[in-house]
Enzyme design. Sequence first.
Site, short mmCIF file in Angstrom:
data_model
loop_
_atom_site.label_atom_id
_atom_site.label_comp_id
_atom_site.label_asym_id
_atom_site.label_seq_id
_atom_site.Cartn_x
_atom_site.Cartn_y
_atom_site.Cartn_z
N ALA A 101 95.91 29.93 82.69
CA ALA A 101 96.90 29.09 83.39
C ALA A 101 96.71 27.61 83.11
O ALA A 101 97.09 26.77 83.93
CB ALA A 101 96.86 29.36 84.90
N SER A 107 98.21 34.66 77.46
CA SER A 107 98.63 33.88 78.61
C SER A 107 98.81 32.40 78.21
O SER A 107 99.61 32.10 77.33
CB SER A 107 97.62 34.05 79.75
OG SER A 107 98.09 33.48 80.95
N ALA A 108 98.08 31.48 78.84
CA ALA A 108 98.19 30.08 78.43
C ALA A 108 97.84 29.93 76.96
O ALA A 108 98.39 29.06 76.27
CB ALA A 108 97.27 29.21 79.29
N HIS A 153 98.99 41.28 84.43
CA HIS A 153 98.75 40.17 83.51
C HIS A 153 97.26 40.07 83.19
O HIS A 153 96.42 40.08 84.08
CB HIS A 153 99.24 38.87 84.15
CG HIS A 153 99.09 37.67 83.29
ND1 HIS A 153 99.95 37.37 82.25
CD2 HIS A 153 98.16 36.66 83.29
CE1 HIS A 153 99.58 36.25 81.66
NE2 HIS A 153 98.50 35.80 82.28
N GLU A 201 103.71 41.73 84.62
CA GLU A 201 103.15 40.40 84.45
C GLU A 201 103.11 39.60 85.75
O GLU A 201 102.24 38.75 85.94
CB GLU A 201 103.98 39.62 83.42
CG GLU A 201 103.93 40.17 82.00
CD GLU A 201 102.68 39.77 81.25
OE1 GLU A 201 101.74 39.23 81.88
OE2 GLU A 201 102.63 39.98 80.02
#
Length: 572
Positions: free
Chosen positions: A159, A244-245, A489, A376
């Site tokens: 994130a 993800s990020a 996720h 997710e």
Amino acid sequence: MLPFVRQALSLLNMFSLLVLCVLPLVIAAPTSGKRLFAPTVNLQYATVVGSSLAGIDSFKGIPYAQPPIGPLRLKPPQPITSNLGTVLATGNPRSCPQFYTSTNSSSLPLDVVTEITDTGVFQTLSNSGEDCLTVNVQRPSTATASSSLPVVYWMFGGAFEFGSTQTYDSSELITTSVAQGKDIIYVSVNYRVGGFGWLAGKEILADGSANLGHLDQRLGLQWVADNIAKFGGDPSKVTIWGESAGSISVFNQMALYDGDNTYKGKPLFRAALMDSGSVVPADPVDCPKAQEIYNTVVDKAGCSGASDTLACLRSVDYETFLKATTSVPGVFDYQSIALSYLPRPDGVVLTQSPDILAQNGQFASVPFIIGDQEDEGTLFSLVQSNISTTDQLVEYLSTVFFHDATVEQVQALVATYPDNPAAGSPFNTGELNEIYPQYKRLAAILGDVAFTLARRIFLDIASSVHPSVPSWSYLASYAYGTPVLGTFHASDILTTYGITPGFPSASIQSYYISFFNTMDPNSGTVGLVSWPQWSQGKELMHFLALSNALLADDFRSASYDYLAASKDYLHI
């Protein structure tokens, strides 16, 4: 809310936090055992000494930039200009300062945990600190400087708030590649996270210091171009990979500088792999939300009265700045993935919002794989238990997420998701797992907006603006039945890194290793379903627990149509 539901939510939040803190201990390869020899690589600026275990050479914590401390805090990374002598790259690399939980949270026991984790002592004990810009390199022990092996460049997720190379060891993946006769070299990069890497605001923009995390990643890629051949890698065969990020970072690396991915006249990478994340529309670095975050950090750092607040932030001690950066909402707070820190257009590095760059074809036209976990959004919808009606859901999305949209526009989006738990996420579980009213509906919306349907929007755009570039896509459902979370996720980390042996891990690794070697997931794979390019029929590879199958990429079409038509104002 029923007491047992409240207790379950608290436990889930604590579980999430514990996972973030102890996962490195779970998936890191063992460091004990007899070392057969000490592999050594001579670079222009250092002699790097690694370790060898079970056929894998590891070089962990190699500096690729000057320490971003003192006057270099909140500044673009600077290349190393002096000789470092001998670098003993055998230990656990330092992670950049971590934003595990927020002092903005009003819930116990998270506040207690935050007070512990957001201290210099804890960050030191967990080997975190500002002097953190390093890369890890892992290779088969048989590799030599003349091997010219394909290179995998990993960017971790978290994130944009936490994560590090500490968490990821590729020994099992490399061992599998060797067994298949498709050896790879693996590089993972530490980049700055939280307020150390993604602070925004008009002061940051004027200083030319936005999107520092992406600049770290780019300098790491340049390090690979300059140095990986001496480890046995081929700098012309680099695949950038992230989750993800990190996956969002993969697309943004494709789009930085309007799609210019060259260095010294050559491409920094030839292919891309995106696990859960692609195009994230975002408002500019100096937008009101970003400025509010900056002002809060300045206030908490005691810099509000300074004539130059940015200079003040660079001068305060480490722990003061760390606590200031974590005084804003975190990803596991009520605000969820309406992140405090994220890449934002700055007019130079990320010239426009990523969705606009995609539409303009301003991204590197390299073959890519992109896909998602089926559920997710569940992990990011656990704490919004006060949302029990459609009106409350609309208000939440309007006030927290989509500041550029009208209430009527948000209502139209929500209306495409039935007010029926059976239609929500975890998908295909009927009335089960509805831990609070609107939970499954919110999870479906957040998962689609940020990941699953955003992926389809990007694929449609990419196949239009770069029609000759091959792409493949997938949906993973192998964790179907996991209570509350489903195939959640980041669960793909367990399969892609071979942490959970079984059919999903074996098949996904086989496809990926083939892609790393040939830019085609089907090349050389044996006994697996042929994976068609997405543009041929808009089909996904559906990763299941015991088999793989093809799946039409047309589910939730009404929601997709609305999102595709509304991407201009559904910005975070």
